[in-house]
Design a protein around this motif. Structure first.
Motif, PDB file in Angstrom:
ATOM      1  N   GLY A  33       0.845  -1.193   0.000  1.00  0.00           N
ATOM      2  CA  GLY A  33       0.000   0.000   0.000  1.00  0.00           C
ATOM      3  C   GLY A  33       0.871   1.229   0.000  1.00  0.00           C
ATOM      4  N   HIS A  34       1.294   1.697   1.163  1.00  0.00           N
ATOM      5  CA  HIS A  34       2.190   2.842   1.298  1.00  0.00           C
ATOM      6  C   HIS A  34       3.544   2.504   0.663  1.00  0.00           C
ATOM      7  CE1 HIS A  34       4.119   6.348   2.912  1.00  0.00           C
ATOM      8  NE2 HIS A  34       4.920   5.648   3.700  1.00  0.00           N
ATOM      9  N   GLN A  35       4.016   3.386  -0.238  1.00  0.00           N
ATOM     10  CA  GLN A  35       5.293   3.178  -0.941  1.00  0.00           C
ATOM     11  C   GLN A  35       5.364   1.769  -1.551  1.00  0.00           C
ATOM     12  OE1 GLN A  35       8.295   4.314   2.025  1.00  0.00           O
ATOM     13  NE2 GLN A  35       8.344   6.385   1.145  1.00  0.00           N
ATOM     14  N   SER A  36       4.317   1.434  -2.260  1.00  0.00           N
ATOM     15  CA  SER A  36       4.207   0.091  -2.823  1.00  0.00           C
ATOM     16  C   SER A  36       5.380  -0.264  -3.724  1.00  0.00           C
ATOM     17  CB  SER A  36       2.896  -0.022  -3.614  1.00  0.00           C
ATOM     18  OG  SER A  36       2.782  -1.282  -4.223  1.00  0.00           O
ATOM     19  N   ALA A  37       5.810   0.653  -4.580  1.00  0.00           N
ATOM     20  CA  ALA A  37       6.905   0.368  -5.510  1.00  0.00           C
ATOM     21  C   ALA A  37       8.202   0.049  -4.770  1.00  0.00           C
ATOM     22  CB  ALA A  37       7.112   1.555  -6.451  1.00  0.00           C
ATOM     23  N   GLU A  38       8.470   0.805  -3.697  1.00  0.00           N
ATOM     24  CA  GLU A  38       9.701   0.581  -2.937  1.00  0.00           C
ATOM     25  C   GLU A  38       9.662  -0.760  -2.206  1.00  0.00           C
ATOM     26  OE1 GLU A  38       7.945   3.264  -3.096  1.00  0.00           O
ATOM     27  OE2 GLU A  38       9.179   5.081  -3.181  1.00  0.00           O
ATOM     28  N   VAL A  39       8.485  -1.111  -1.680  1.00  0.00           N
ATOM     29  CA  VAL A  39       8.355  -2.397  -0.983  1.00  0.00           C
ATOM     30  C   VAL A  39       8.542  -3.546  -1.973  1.00  0.00           C
ATOM     31  CG1 VAL A  39       6.749  -3.917   0.233  1.00  0.00           C
ATOM     32  CG2 VAL A  39       6.900  -1.493   0.855  1.00  0.00           C
ATOM     33  N   LYS A  40       7.949  -3.424  -3.147  1.00  0.00           N
ATOM     34  CA  LYS A  40       8.126  -4.475  -4.159  1.00  0.00           C
ATOM     35  C   LYS A  40       9.582  -4.597  -4.569  1.00  0.00           C
ATOM     36  CE  LYS A  40       3.487  -4.339  -6.222  1.00  0.00           C
ATOM     37  NZ  LYS A  40       2.695  -4.054  -7.459  1.00  0.00           N
ATOM     38  N   ALA A  41      10.257  -3.457  -4.689  1.00  0.00           N
ATOM     39  CA  ALA A  41      11.670  -3.482  -5.073  1.00  0.00           C
ATOM     40  C   ALA A  41      12.509  -4.201  -4.023  1.00  0.00           C
ATOM     41  CB  ALA A  41      12.169  -2.058  -5.276  1.00  0.00           C
ATOM     42  N   ALA A  42      12.122  -4.044  -2.749  1.00  0.00           N
ATOM     43  CA  ALA A  42      12.869  -4.702  -1.670  1.00  0.00           C
ATOM     44  C   ALA A  42      12.705  -6.210  -1.712  1.00  0.00           C
ATOM     45  CB  ALA A  42      12.398  -4.165  -0.314  1.00  0.00           C
ATOM     46  N   LEU A  43      11.702  -6.681  -2.444  1.00  0.00           N
ATOM     47  CA  LEU A  43      11.424  -8.117  -2.515  1.00  0.00           C
ATOM     48  C   LEU A  43      11.767  -8.694  -3.890  1.00  0.00           C
ATOM     49  CD1 LEU A  43       7.972  -8.121  -0.670  1.00  0.00           C
ATOM     50  CD2 LEU A  43      10.225  -8.607   0.286  1.00  0.00           C
ATOM     51  N   THR A  44      12.566  -7.986  -4.637  1.00  0.00           N
ATOM     52  CA  THR A  44      12.960  -8.433  -5.973  1.00  0.00           C
ATOM     53  C   THR A  44      13.575  -9.838  -5.914  1.00  0.00           C
ATOM     54  OG1 THR A  44      13.366  -6.163  -6.708  1.00  0.00           O
ATOM     55  CG2 THR A  44      14.433  -7.928  -7.955  1.00  0.00           C
ATOM     56  N   GLY A  45      13.129 -10.679  -6.840  1.00  0.00           N
ATOM     57  CA  GLY A  45      13.682 -12.022  -6.923  1.00  0.00           C
ATOM     58  C   GLY A  45      12.985 -13.061  -6.073  1.00  0.00           C
ATOM     59  N   LEU A  46      12.036 -12.652  -5.239  1.00  0.00           N
ATOM     60  CA  LEU A  46      11.337 -13.606  -4.368  1.00  0.00           C
ATOM     61  C   LEU A  46      10.037 -14.070  -5.035  1.00  0.00           C
ATOM     62  CD1 LEU A  46      11.813 -11.990  -0.839  1.00  0.00           C
ATOM     63  CD2 LEU A  46      13.253 -13.665  -2.016  1.00  0.00           C
TER      64      LEU A  46
END
Length: 534
Positions: A390-403
């Motif tokens: 939700g909040h800062q969705s793009a940044e959270v998704k980026a932190a989970l890259t490759g999972l």
């Protein structure tokens, strides 16, 4: 009784059938029309009013209601003064309400103008509680109808049987795996059940689940003066030859009846020893929620005999509530061996208590908090792993890259935690039996803890909600059976699902954990510093 429209002058002595409002004039329904009312009506320009007027041989609504209520009131019942055709009856003391169903029916069949309603028969009541009401529908009835209702009432008076039994003994049987805190809670719940009746627990004993150990414990309580003995078995009674009935018969007692058509409460046993009642309590009696145990217990506390006919007659109305701990055809649940559980990781919040930074993106030992939580979920038996952003969705998704995770967006994240729970639960695929709801800001939760919850998840055995616990305190994450998905979808605000855990306590399985992992969530910079030191 005369009824109909008349001119104001002709309405003298009648009763208004409807409220009258015209200009500044207001006359309530049921107003007796006197000279002043006639003048006011004429001054207001009201040409016609609808009134009711008693004929010879009629009695007023209040007189009729009072007469019938007085006739039906027996011991332990008081009658309030009749008003607007209604006379209410109240319990004069605490006890069990005794109602003659046939008498109630006879009163109501006299005429449609006369109605009589009561609480359920054998309901436990407290002093001052309203237990019945007589209501006369029109403004008056024929005296002959009133007399017929009075006669019907006098032939079957209602009464309150006062609570008499005050000394209760309790025996709890023990098997390996039954935690002492379960027995302690049972005693607290039972004491609360007994309190309205003025009864107390005079002694309690804990013995092995064996008839040779149980029999002398029951006998001891009887010698101590128990007027009623309750036995809470570590295992449910399965047969008349099981431990509890065998113990009762072993000391010269008798089993009066086993089983009842009330659910929850089916597996209850009623016995006697030396004319003192001994109840083998069903498992649901450990819960404070109403069940069949209450129906029998309250009668016995009032000194009423509970016969086999009484128990077998409880079937109508005996389905008290849905039994959430049992699988149902409309909610398919796999066997314990084939259960499947998804993980829902909540990572949508605004981190308002962090004073700026998004806690999901804070680092612990070189990793983002949200990545730590998601990696542990992926390392567990849970699959698939769903991440709510939700909040800062793009940044959270980026932190989970490759999972290997499934993302679901919660556009309403600012409205509270419940919106994220609902978004995650809605994304759980069909065919999955349950979901473990993890918080993205709890980095000390590891795959082993999640697996312990999944291992304890046993829908076929009633373990539908699984929560970690330490020192009696429940933590996170919590695993939920699909049975509760609809209720999770109805959550609101920022409270989460803790209310549901309390509401469905009988469906909760607890997994003992050590340390603070199930309790430490990173909400503030200070908590982050504490986690970095751990």
């Amino acid at each position: 009784m005369k009824f109909g429209p008349v001119a104001p002058d002709d309405g003298l002595g009648g009763v208004t059938v409807h409220a009258i409002r015209q200009g500044s004039l207001v006359l309530k329904k049921g107003t007796v029309i006197g000279a002043a009312e006639v003048a006011a009506l004429k001054q207001a320009g009201v040409p016609e009013i609808v009134v009711a007027r008693l004929d010879d041989g009629d009695v007023s609504e209040d007189e009729a209601a009072a007469s019938i209520a007085s006739a039906i009131a027996g011991e332990g019942v008081s009658v309030e003064r009749a008003f607007t055709g209604r006379a209410n009856l109240f319990a004069a003391e605490a006890g069990v309400l005794i109602v003659d169903r046939d008498a109630v029916d006879r009163i109501n069949r006299v005429d449609e103008a006369i109605t009589f309603a009561t609480l359920s028969a054998f309901k436990a009541v407290v002093a001052g509680e309203m237990i019945a009401t007589v209501k006369i529908i029109p403004f008056g009835v024929e005296a002959s109808l009133r007399d017929a209702a009075v006669k019907a009432a006098a032939a079957g008076r209602m009464r309150v049987a006062p609570f008499k039994v005050k000394r209760v003994g309790i025996v709890s049987t023990i098997l390996p795996g039954l935690a002492p805190k379960v027995i302690d809670k049972t005693l607290r719940v039972t004491a609360e059940r007994l309190a309205p009746a003025g009864a107390t627990i005079i002694a309690e004993r804990r013995v092995p689940h064996d008839d040779e150990a149980l029999a002398p414990a029951i006998a001891e309580l009887l010698k101590l003066g128990a007027e009623l003995v309750l036995v809470f078995g570590a295992s449910a009674i399965a047969d008349r030859r099981d431990v509890i009935p065998a113990a009762i018969e072993g000391i010269g007692g008798a089993v009066e009846h086993f089983g009842m058509p009330v659910d929850p409460g089916n597996l209850m046993l009623v016995g006697t020893v030396n004319q003192v009642p001994v109840l083998g309590a069903p498992g649901c009696a450990r819960s404070p929620k109403e069940n069949g145990f209450d129906w029998v217990l309250m009668r016995l506390l009032a000194g009423l005999e509970v016969t086999r006919a009484d128990i077998t007659g409880m079937g109508v109305g005996g389905l008290l509530m849905e039994i959430v701990t049992r699988p149902q055809p409309r909610v398919p649940v796999g066997s314990d061996e084939s259960r499947s559980v998804a993980a829902v990781v909540l990572a949508a919040g605004r981190s308002t208590r962090m004073n700026g930074p998004n806690k999901m993106l804070a680092e612990l030992n070189g990793k983002k908090l949200v990545r730590i939580a998601v990696e542990q979920a992926l390392a567990s038996k849970a699959a698939p792993v769903i991440v709510v952003t939700g909040h800062q969705s793009a940044e959270v998704k980026a932190a989970l890259t490759g999972l290997d995770v499934r993302f679901v967006s919660n556009p309403k994240f600012a409205e509270g935690l419940a919106t994220s729970v609902k978004a995650g639960i809605a994304a759980v695929p069909e065919g999955i039996d349950g979901a473990v709801v993890c918080l993205g800001d709890m980095p000390l939760i590891d795959a082993k803890l999640i697996d312990k919850l999944i291992d304890a998840f046993a829908p076929d055995r009633g373990a539908l909600i699984v929560a970690p616990v330490a020192d009696g305190r429940r933590g996170n994450p919590v695993l939920w059976s699909r049975r509760f998905f609809a209720e999770l979808m109805a959550l609101d605000g920022d409270i989460g699902a803790r209310r549901l855990i309390t509401q469905h306590a009988e469906a909760v399985a607890e997994v003992e954990v050590e340390g603070k992992s199930a309790f430490l969530d990173i909400d503030t910079p200070e908590m982050l510093a504490e986690a970095q030191r751990a």
